[in-house]
Design an enzyme around this catalytic site. Structure first.
Site, PDB file in Angstrom:
ATOM      1  N   HIS A  56       0.814  -1.206   0.000  1.00 39.79           N
ATOM      2  CA  HIS A  56       0.000   0.000   0.000  1.00 39.79           C
ATOM      3  C   HIS A  56       0.853   1.264   0.000  1.00 39.79           C
ATOM      4  O   HIS A  56       1.941   1.291   0.565  1.00 39.79           O
ATOM      5  CB  HIS A  56      -0.903   0.015   1.241  1.00 39.79           C
ATOM      6  CG  HIS A  56      -1.772  -1.190   1.351  1.00 39.79           C
ATOM      7  ND1 HIS A  56      -2.048  -1.799   2.552  1.00 39.79           N
ATOM      8  CD2 HIS A  56      -2.409  -1.921   0.411  1.00 39.79           C
ATOM      9  CE1 HIS A  56      -2.835  -2.843   2.342  1.00 39.79           C
ATOM     10  NE2 HIS A  56      -3.063  -2.937   1.049  1.00 39.79           N
ATOM     11  N   LYS A  65       6.573   5.562   7.461  1.00 39.62           N
ATOM     12  CA  LYS A  65       6.019   4.625   8.451  1.00 39.62           C
ATOM     13  C   LYS A  65       7.134   4.007   9.275  1.00 39.62           C
ATOM     14  O   LYS A  65       8.123   3.527   8.729  1.00 39.62           O
ATOM     15  CB  LYS A  65       5.253   3.494   7.751  1.00 39.62           C
ATOM     16  CG  LYS A  65       4.039   3.928   6.987  1.00 39.62           C
ATOM     17  CD  LYS A  65       3.394   2.754   6.279  1.00 39.62           C
ATOM     18  CE  LYS A  65       2.200   3.199   5.461  1.00 39.62           C
ATOM     19  NZ  LYS A  65       1.621   2.083   4.697  1.00 39.62           N
ATOM     20  N   TYR A 125       2.056   0.741  13.549  1.00 41.04           N
ATOM     21  CA  TYR A 125       2.561   1.664  12.534  1.00 41.04           C
ATOM     22  C   TYR A 125       2.521   3.068  13.150  1.00 41.04           C
ATOM     23  O   TYR A 125       1.475   3.491  13.615  1.00 41.04           O
ATOM     24  CB  TYR A 125       1.607   1.786  11.351  1.00 41.04           C
ATOM     25  CG  TYR A 125       1.279   0.628  10.517  1.00 41.04           C
ATOM     26  CD1 TYR A 125       1.634   0.636   9.173  1.00 41.04           C
ATOM     27  CD2 TYR A 125       0.528  -0.440  10.982  1.00 41.04           C
ATOM     28  CE1 TYR A 125       1.273  -0.394   8.335  1.00 41.04           C
ATOM     29  CE2 TYR A 125       0.167  -1.481  10.146  1.00 41.04           C
ATOM     30  CZ  TYR A 125       0.536  -1.447   8.834  1.00 41.04           C
ATOM     31  OH  TYR A 125       0.159  -2.460   8.006  1.00 41.04           O
ATOM     32  N   ASP A 161      -6.286  -6.349  -2.194  1.00 38.66           N
ATOM     33  CA  ASP A 161      -4.891  -6.638  -2.521  1.00 38.66           C
ATOM     34  C   ASP A 161      -4.756  -7.668  -3.642  1.00 38.66           C
ATOM     35  O   ASP A 161      -3.813  -7.615  -4.426  1.00 38.66           O
ATOM     36  CB  ASP A 161      -4.119  -7.073  -1.279  1.00 38.66           C
ATOM     37  CG  ASP A 161      -3.960  -5.926  -0.286  1.00 38.66           C
ATOM     38  OD1 ASP A 161      -4.089  -4.753  -0.693  1.00 38.66           O
ATOM     39  OD2 ASP A 161      -3.716  -6.193   0.896  1.00 38.66           O
TER      40      ASP A 161
END
Length: 172
Positions: A56, A65, A125, A161
């Site tokens: 992503h 991140k 995250y 996905d």
């Protein structure tokens, strides 16, 4: 906490220290002064074994991140989508776990995903930008141009996905 550079500009590995005794343990996850980034929000992801999430990214507001595993183990992957980068279209992978106390900071401009390796996996995250659903994109996890060597033959993947686009179709 120790920082290790990689061949990918601004992508760094953080080796933390676990302070453990009979009561449990304490582990530092984020030291903004070492990473030199501010984090706007955090996400917690819980997944069973063999779940693949990703790859992503956001197009208009790319996120940096910091990925840390609180429980379990993951095979973490970042694909460099920065057109002026020496590592453009190459991927970086690392195993992160609660045992090895290792985290990775992925700078803005990368697609990110992971495969879970244990029965229960809890991932944190810390993100430099807010989530922008209209700017989200998915890169096909098994894109033949990238050739990621995932450690599972048949991972559990979301509909989104499974239907992600290849590099060539995303960046015509």
């Amino acid at each position: 906490m120790k920082i290790k550079k990689t061949k990918f500009k601004d992508l760094i590995i953080l080796n933390g220290i676990k302070h453990q005794d009979k009561r449990g343990y304490l582990r530092e996850l984020v030291l903004e002064k070492l990473i030199k980034r501010k984090f706007k929000f955090q996400i917690l992801s819980v997944s069973k074994k063999n779940v693949l999430r990703g790859l992503h990214f956001q197009v208009k507001k790319p996120q940096g991140k910091l990925i840390s595993v609180l429980k379990g183990e993951i095979f973490d992957v970042a694909v460099d989508l920065r057109k002026n980068s020496k590592t453009y279209r190459k991927y970086f992978s690392i195993k992160l776990s609660d045992k090895n106390c290792t985290s990775v900071f992925i700078p803005p401009g990368f697609a990110h995903g992971f495969l879970t390796l244990k029965k229960e996996n809890i991932i944190c995250y810390s993100c430099t930008e807010y989530r922008s659903p209209k700017d989200e994109r998915s890169l096909k996890y098994n894109d033949p141009k990238i050739k990621i060597k995932w450690p599972a033959k048949k991972p559990n993947i979301s509909y989104k996905d499974k239907n992600a686009k290849t590099l060539n179709s995303l960046f015509k």
